[in-house]
Design a protein around this motif. Structure first.
Motif, PDB file in Angstrom:
ATOM      1  N   PHE A 101       0.668  -1.095   0.091  1.00  0.00           N
ATOM      2  CA  PHE A 101       0.179   0.006   0.039  1.00  0.00           C
ATOM      3  C   PHE A 101       0.780   1.152   0.244  1.00  0.00           C
ATOM      4  O   PHE A 101       0.473   2.261  -0.601  1.00  0.00           O
ATOM      5  N   LEU A 102       2.017   1.283   0.840  1.00  0.00           N
ATOM      6  CA  LEU A 102       2.836   2.539   0.833  1.00  0.00           C
ATOM      7  C   LEU A 102       3.172   3.176  -0.554  1.00  0.00           C
ATOM      8  O   LEU A 102       2.917   4.221  -0.699  1.00  0.00           O
ATOM      9  N   PRO A 103       3.885   2.406  -1.335  1.00  0.00           N
ATOM     10  CA  PRO A 103       4.125   2.989  -2.755  1.00  0.00           C
ATOM     11  C   PRO A 103       2.874   3.643  -3.326  1.00  0.00           C
ATOM     12  O   PRO A 103       3.020   4.757  -4.063  1.00  0.00           O
ATOM     13  N   VAL A 104       1.660   3.097  -3.418  1.00  0.00           N
ATOM     14  CA  VAL A 104       0.436   3.644  -4.094  1.00  0.00           C
ATOM     15  C   VAL A 104       0.421   5.019  -3.120  1.00  0.00           C
ATOM     16  O   VAL A 104       0.096   5.950  -4.029  1.00  0.00           O
ATOM     17  N   ALA A 105       0.161   4.964  -2.038  1.00  0.00           N
ATOM     18  CA  ALA A 105      -0.111   6.160  -1.452  1.00  0.00           C
ATOM     19  C   ALA A 105       0.831   6.991  -1.343  1.00  0.00           C
ATOM     20  O   ALA A 105       0.544   8.343  -1.656  1.00  0.00           O
ATOM     21  N   VAL A 106       2.107   6.802  -1.421  1.00  0.00           N
ATOM     22  CA  VAL A 106       3.185   7.962  -1.613  1.00  0.00           C
ATOM     23  C   VAL A 106       2.934   8.570  -3.147  1.00  0.00           C
ATOM     24  O   VAL A 106       2.922   9.788  -3.238  1.00  0.00           O
ATOM     25  N   ILE A 107       2.788   7.693  -4.211  1.00  0.00           N
ATOM     26  CA  ILE A 107       2.867   8.214  -5.584  1.00  0.00           C
ATOM     27  C   ILE A 107       1.699   9.234  -5.595  1.00  0.00           C
ATOM     28  O   ILE A 107       1.620  10.278  -6.128  1.00  0.00           O
ATOM     29  N   ILE A 108       0.321   8.643  -5.074  1.00  0.00           N
ATOM     30  CA  ILE A 108      -0.882   9.523  -5.060  1.00  0.00           C
ATOM     31  C   ILE A 108      -0.616  10.904  -4.412  1.00  0.00           C
ATOM     32  O   ILE A 108      -0.955  12.030  -4.742  1.00  0.00           O
ATOM     33  N   GLY A 109       0.070  10.903  -3.309  1.00  0.00           N
ATOM     34  CA  GLY A 109       0.266  11.955  -2.381  1.00  0.00           C
ATOM     35  C   GLY A 109       1.152  12.987  -3.031  1.00  0.00           C
ATOM     36  O   GLY A 109       0.867  14.249  -3.036  1.00  0.00           O
ATOM     37  N   ILE A 110       2.086  12.405  -3.735  1.00  0.00           N
ATOM     38  CA  ILE A 110       3.127  13.336  -4.625  1.00  0.00           C
ATOM     39  C   ILE A 110       2.598  14.159  -5.745  1.00  0.00           C
ATOM     40  O   ILE A 110       2.569  15.073  -5.889  1.00  0.00           O
ATOM     41  N   ARG A 111       1.687  13.200  -6.390  1.00  0.00           N
ATOM     42  CA  ARG A 111       0.946  13.710  -7.495  1.00  0.00           C
ATOM     43  C   ARG A 111      -0.149  14.761  -7.166  1.00  0.00           C
ATOM     44  O   ARG A 111      -0.133  15.785  -7.968  1.00  0.00           O
ATOM     45  N   ALA A 112      -0.693  14.655  -5.945  1.00  0.00           N
ATOM     46  CA  ALA A 112      -1.574  15.568  -5.544  1.00  0.00           C
ATOM     47  C   ALA A 112      -0.862  16.808  -4.783  1.00  0.00           C
ATOM     48  O   ALA A 112      -1.312  17.934  -4.978  1.00  0.00           O
ATOM     49  N   LEU A 113       0.442  16.889  -4.723  1.00  0.00           N
ATOM     50  CA  LEU A 113       0.950  17.795  -4.220  1.00  0.00           C
ATOM     51  C   LEU A 113       1.797  18.777  -5.244  1.00  0.00           C
ATOM     52  O   LEU A 113       1.700  19.985  -5.143  1.00  0.00           O
ATOM     53  N   VAL A 114       2.446  17.856  -6.349  1.00  0.00           N
ATOM     54  CA  VAL A 114       3.315  18.778  -7.132  1.00  0.00           C
ATOM     55  C   VAL A 114       3.009  18.417  -8.522  1.00  0.00           C
ATOM     56  O   VAL A 114       3.603  18.793  -9.699  1.00  0.00           O
ATOM     57  N   GLY A 115       1.797  17.598  -8.768  1.00  0.00           N
ATOM     58  CA  GLY A 115       1.260  17.648 -10.352  1.00  0.00           C
ATOM     59  C   GLY A 115       1.814  15.950 -10.803  1.00  0.00           C
ATOM     60  O   GLY A 115       2.219  15.260  -9.920  1.00  0.00           O
ATOM     61  N   PRO A 116       1.446  15.888 -12.148  1.00  0.00           N
ATOM     62  CA  PRO A 116       1.966  14.534 -12.562  1.00  0.00           C
ATOM     63  C   PRO A 116       3.454  14.243 -12.595  1.00  0.00           C
ATOM     64  O   PRO A 116       4.204  15.110 -12.876  1.00  0.00           O
TER      65      PRO A 116
END
Length: 304
Positions: A71-86
């Motif tokens: 779960f962590l890699p998915v949550a981290v990727i989604i969090g980064i995309r939400a903060l800095v974009g694609p």
């Protein structure tokens, strides 16, 4: 004919001694839940046991690690995309499933022995089979329990990625209209991978009472079998060598992933020769599940 009461009398007469004491035993008056409830209870108990619930903290290390790694890699990727974009555009369902496959293999190797080995080592199978459940019910409960656990890793992280993609899209409704079958593909892939890994893990665990041995044989069998098939394919030049890819067990999950999610570039290990039609690997999963199910059932028919 006269009889001599008591143990001394039985010893004198050479017979077996037995005595019934009145301790106020009564018939069970409560609700009888039935066979279906027994199967559900055994399934839930098996899930909790594989997760290490009410066991030493060391029994919880592998499940916690595997769920965190899922779960962590998915949550981290989604969090980064939400903060800095694609970012990390190459991180999609196919690459996620390729990363999840080794975790499913390890989870099945660890959890399948927890489902079956302890019951045989502690000689509780006759107790199970003397009650409402049959051998088929027992195996169904164990398969369902392992399927639930593997499905939670094979389905939930991709669903989390899907939810993240929907929420981060410029227009979530447009995204849903343009990707109407993503959830179906996730469910299909997760189900097939769970069945594949669970079937092999359980059939191996059904032949031993030692959990460590079962886990080692499972991982060793998958690794060695694939290496033998790859070596055989390298030594053969006939056209039918391409079909050896169907029995390269460690590579079958990669083919399933590429077949369902498609894409211009295949992910995972390269096929042996010319790529085969994806539905052939669906038949492989069905055949593996059927063979393992029959072997396990025959194995438990011999249990007292």
């Amino acid at each position: 004919m006269s009889s001599v009461p008591g143990e001394a009398g039985a010893a004198q007469s050479g017979g077996r001694y037995g005595e019934v004491f009145d301790r106020g035993y009564q018939h069970y008056e409560g609700r009888r839940e039935g066979r279906a409830h027994a199967v559900r209870a055994l399934t839930w108990y098996s899930v909790r046991r594989a997760l290490g619930v009410k066991k030493r903290w060391t029994a919880k290390i592998i499940p916690i690690f595997l769920y965190a790694a899922s779960f962590l890699p998915v949550a981290v990727i989604i969090g980064i995309r939400a903060l800095v974009g694609p970012v990390a555009e190459g991180f999609n369902y196919s690459t996620l499933y390729i990363a999840l496959s080794p975790l499913l293999l390890i989870f099945a190797a660890a959890a399948a022995p927890e489902m079956l080995c302890d019951d045989r080592r502690e000689n509780v199978l006759p107790l199970y089979f003397s009650r409402a459940i049959t051998r088929g019910d027992y195996l169904f409960a164990k398969i369902a329990a392992l399927g639930i656990l593997l499905g939670s890793i094979a389905i939930l992280p991709p669903l989390l990625l899907f939810i993240g993609n929907v929420l981060l899209a410029d227009s979530p409704l447009t995204y849903l209209r343009e990707q109407p079958d993503e959830v179906g593909r996730i469910l299909a892939t997760g189900t097939l991978l769970s069945i594949f890994y669970a079937a092999i893990g359980l059939v191996i665990a059904s032949f031993t009472a030692r959990k460590g041995v079962a886990a080692a044989i499972y991982i060793g069998f998958i690794t060695i079998e694939t290496a033998i098939v790859q070596a055989l394919a390298s030594a053969i030049t006939a056209s039918w060598r391409d079909f050896l890819d169907l029995i390269s067990l460690a590579d079958v999950p990669d083919r399933i992933i590429n077949w369902i999610f498609g894409g211009a570039t295949a992910v995972g290990s390269p096929p042996i020769g010319t790529p085969l039609q994806g539905w052939l690997y669906l038949l492989v999963v069905a055949a593996v599940a059927a063979i393992c199910g029959v072997v396990m059932y025959q194995r438990y028919l011999a249990e007292d």
